[in-house]
Motif scaffolding. Structure first.
Motif, mmCIF file in Angstrom:
data_model
loop_
_atom_site.group_PDB
_atom_site.id
_atom_site.type_symbol
_atom_site.label_atom_id
_atom_site.label_comp_id
_atom_site.label_asym_id
_atom_site.label_seq_id
_atom_site.Cartn_x
_atom_site.Cartn_y
_atom_site.Cartn_z
ATOM 1 N N ARG A 162 -7.046 -5.194 -2.480
ATOM 2 C CA ARG A 162 -6.486 -4.206 -1.299
ATOM 3 C C ARG A 162 -7.483 -4.683 -0.188
ATOM 4 N N ALA A 163 -6.739 -4.691 1.075
ATOM 5 C CA ALA A 163 -7.538 -4.795 2.350
ATOM 6 C C ALA A 163 -8.105 -3.515 2.502
ATOM 7 N N PRO A 164 -9.301 -3.646 3.237
ATOM 8 C CA PRO A 164 -9.988 -2.416 3.468
ATOM 9 C C PRO A 164 -9.064 -1.540 4.719
ATOM 10 N N MET A 165 -9.064 -0.232 4.435
ATOM 11 C CA MET A 165 -8.355 0.652 5.370
ATOM 12 C C MET A 165 -9.167 0.757 6.790
ATOM 13 N N ALA A 166 -8.343 0.491 7.748
ATOM 14 C CA ALA A 166 -9.237 0.284 8.965
ATOM 15 C C ALA A 166 -8.671 1.867 9.863
ATOM 16 N N ASP A 167 -7.769 2.751 9.575
ATOM 17 C CA ASP A 167 -7.599 3.739 10.244
ATOM 18 C C ASP A 167 -8.322 5.079 9.584
ATOM 19 N N ILE A 168 -8.405 5.997 10.393
ATOM 20 C CA ILE A 168 -9.161 7.275 9.883
ATOM 21 C C ILE A 168 -7.990 8.309 9.773
ATOM 22 N N ASN A 169 -8.387 8.945 8.453
ATOM 23 C CA ASN A 169 -7.499 10.086 8.158
ATOM 24 C C ASN A 169 -7.709 11.163 9.121
ATOM 25 N N VAL A 170 -7.127 11.819 9.942
ATOM 26 C CA VAL A 170 -7.307 12.856 10.790
ATOM 27 C C VAL A 170 -6.577 13.930 10.322
ATOM 28 N N THR A 171 -5.875 14.147 9.148
ATOM 29 C CA THR A 171 -5.203 15.176 8.875
ATOM 30 C C THR A 171 -6.302 16.382 8.505
#
Length: 144
Positions: free
Chosen positions: A14-23
């Motif tokens: 899997r590709a590293p996740m680049a966005d931040i979960n702001v929820t």
């Protein structure tokens, strides 16, 4: 137009996740906002109208304050002496005892059952005489 979807990459990687979960951040901020909205009116509320008792500690005084009382019949007392003449003369005498920068402090005690307008008239006379350091006195006790 080519679209690079994570499912099209190699299997098992899997590709590293680049966005931040702001929820969670938004959830916490909304809860804090609600808490502040609920508590802010409670912090700015004044003294309850029907409150004869208080848990407040006495204030430190530089000079002896003038004790003024209004009993249930509306009679005015200054330092346990009933005002028989005009109130204006007595207040002018008290105002003259202080300095213009630091007028004497008045501790005003009024009967709980007394008309609110009567107390406000006396406070208006105090203000007109230049005595604007007025403290309203209550009994010390539980508020329950």
């Amino acid at each position: 137009m080519a679209v690079n979807l994570p499912s099209q990459r190699g299997k098992g990687r899997r590709a590293p996740m680049a966005d931040i979960n702001v929820t969670p951040l938004v959830d916490v901020m909304l809860v804090l906002l609600i808490i502040f909205m609920v508590t802010a009116p409670l912090l700015t509320a004044g003294v309850p109208v029907n409150l004869p008792d208080s848990r407040a500690k006495p204030l430190d005084q530089e000079q002896k304050p003038v004790d003024m009382a209004i009993d249930a019949q509306g009679r005015i007392f200054i330092d346990k002496d009933e005002v028989t003449g005009t109130l204006d003369d007595r207040l002018a005498q008290i105002a003259g005892s202080g300095t213009p920068e630091r007028p004497p402090q008045i501790l005003l005690r009024a009967d709980k059952g007394l008309d609110y307008g009567r107390v406000m008239r006396v406070m208006g006379e105090l203000n007109r005489a230049g005595l604007n350091r007025v403290a309203l006195v209550t009994n010390v006790g539980d508020q329950n």
